[in-house]
Scaffold this active site. Structure first.
Site, PDB file in Angstrom:
ATOM      1  N   PHE A   8     -99.203  74.030 -51.709  1.00 55.82           N
ATOM      2  CA  PHE A   8     -98.577  72.887 -51.050  1.00 55.82           C
ATOM      3  C   PHE A   8     -99.407  71.657 -51.377  1.00 55.82           C
ATOM      4  O   PHE A   8    -100.588  71.581 -51.033  1.00 55.82           O
ATOM      5  CB  PHE A   8     -98.503  73.068 -49.531  1.00 55.82           C
ATOM      6  N   ASP A  39    -107.545  70.492 -55.164  1.00 53.47           N
ATOM      7  CA  ASP A  39    -107.017  69.849 -53.969  1.00 53.47           C
ATOM      8  C   ASP A  39    -107.824  70.315 -52.754  1.00 53.47           C
ATOM      9  O   ASP A  39    -107.672  71.439 -52.286  1.00 53.47           O
ATOM     10  CB  ASP A  39    -105.536  70.230 -53.836  1.00 53.47           C
ATOM     11  N   LYS A  70    -107.005  64.092 -44.926  1.00 47.90           N
ATOM     12  CA  LYS A  70    -107.107  64.732 -43.615  1.00 47.90           C
ATOM     13  C   LYS A  70    -108.395  64.396 -42.863  1.00 47.90           C
ATOM     14  O   LYS A  70    -108.481  63.377 -42.203  1.00 47.90           O
ATOM     15  CB  LYS A  70    -106.891  66.242 -43.742  1.00 47.90           C
TER      16      LYS A  70
END
Length: 400
Positions: free
Chosen positions: A135, A222, A251
């Site tokens: 994702f 990532d 985040k």
């Protein structure tokens, strides 16, 4: 009697399957809804609230910055950008940073880097290796890189130029790219988050680094969800003793203030030139102050060590409580990025946990995801287990 406030959003687009609560405020690892009910926060805003809520060192720093300057466009130098970039370079061993606002933007920038890297070498149609269950975001390009047909449905055609392979299988990667001169990069999460908390094995990470070196590909990792100290090291790939060429972050970097970044090493740091990429909000002084202060507080308070210690304690406690329970599959992850996999879909547990005073999420249908703030204590970890495990046992005892 106190009136109960209804949690509803009739004028916002219906893009989220929201639970029927609205949060009012928080303190540490605890939050309260608008009706005064408290919850232990096992989700941390989905790995965002690194320092928990209302941190006594972060809040005054942000208040100070708001009183000075919130936004400056990137026509001008922004000293706090350089301060945060220098710190990220120090922690990663890489060389340069581009700032944006979200993980999606960071991943999109990484994909653009990989394509321009290929074009600069004379490759007309660059291709990037991505992974099953990955994702990377919900823009058209990052959605195309994502390995989830359910969230891609209705948004085709997908962007071309991606080669998909399974996790932790170096021979599959070699076979999928054999005799293909258009490959420019390999792109993956060290630990997949939305895909079900699936870690890449240390030896596999080392094998991919070696293959990228041999074939002159960019290794793009990532770290949007698994980075920023969540696993007990600054970045999860550091457990394998390797460095990527490109590393998207977001985040937890701003502990709740939107901050995204692409950290790059020598092979990729100078691919972008003026006019190749940009952003309006990325790197603004408020966001940069949040990043600088988040890292400073993490270092001062030993939060990497805390994540490793409390995470190991929490994983062991979950395993002990669920061992031998029919329908329990495994606990996996690292530090305070933990997945509890069951043998059947368990989305209903998010609502039941809310009713019991605990915030969690369920991802990949059957994986309970725990990504609490890095300030979580062992006592709070034990409280989390005491609330969650009876709910899991009760759920698994129900007829299918």
């Amino acid at each position: 009697m106190t009136a109960t406030l209804e949690a509803s959003s009739p004028h916002t687009m219906n893009t989220y399957g929201r639970l029927p609560i609205a949060l009012s405020h928080g303190q540490g690892c605890r939050v309260w809804d608008v009706n005064g009910k408290s919850y232990l926060d096992g989700l941390g805003g989905i790995a965002v609230n690194t320092l928990g809520h209302n941190h006594p060192k972060l809040v005054p720093a942000l208040q100070d910055q708001i009183g000075k300057i919130i936004h400056s466009c990137n026509y001008y130098h922004i000293p706090l950008q350089e301060a945060l970039a220098a710190k990220l370079v120090e922690l990663s061993g890489l060389t340069n940073v581009f700032f944006c606002s979200t993980g999606l933007e960071a991943n999109e920038a990484a994909l653009k880097l990989a394509r321009k890297f290929g074009h600069d070498k004379g490759i007309e149609r660059p291709e990037i290796v991505v992974y099953d269950k990955a994702f990377h975001g919900r823009s058209i390009a990052t959605l195309s890189a994502t390995g989830n047909t359910k969230i891609q449905k209705g948004f085709g055609p997908m962007v071309e130029g991606f080669i998909r392979v399974p996790l932790n299988d170096i021979e599959a990667l070699k076979a999928a790219t054999a005799n293909n001169p258009n490959v420019t990069a390999v792109f993956f999460e060290t630990i997949q988050g939305e895909g079900g908390v699936n870690p890449m094995r240390v030896e596999y990470l080392q094998q991919v680094r070696k293959l990228c070196d041999e074939r002159d590909w960019l290794l793009m990792i990532d770290e949007v969800q698994c980075g920023m100290g969540r696993t007990g090291k600054w970045f999860a790939h550091q457990w394998a003793g390797i460095q990527p060429d490109v590393m998207p972050l977001a985040k937890g970097l701003g502990s709740g203030v939107p901050v995204g970044a692409v950290v790059a090493g020598p092979k990729a740091a100078h691919i972008f030139q003026p006019g190749n990429h940009g952003t309006t909000f990325g790197g603004n002084p408020l966001a940069m102050r949040a990043g600088v202060e988040t890292i400073r507080i993490m270092e001062e308070d030993g939060l990497l060590e805390n994540a490793a210690k409390v995470g190991a304690h929490l994983q062991a406690a979950l395993r002990n409580a669920l061992e031998g329970v029919a329908g329990f599959k495994e606990v996996r992850g690292q530090g305070l990025m933990i997945g509890v996999e069951l043998t059947r879909p368990c989305g209903v547990l998010a609502q039941r946990a809310v009713e019991a005073g605990l915030l969690i999420s369920v991802t990949a249908d059957s994986v309970i995801r725990l990504v609490p703030s890095l300030i979580l204590t062992t006592a709070e970890a034990d409280e989390l287990v005491a609330i969650l495990c009876p709910l899991i046992k009760q759920f698994l005892a129900e007829p299918v």
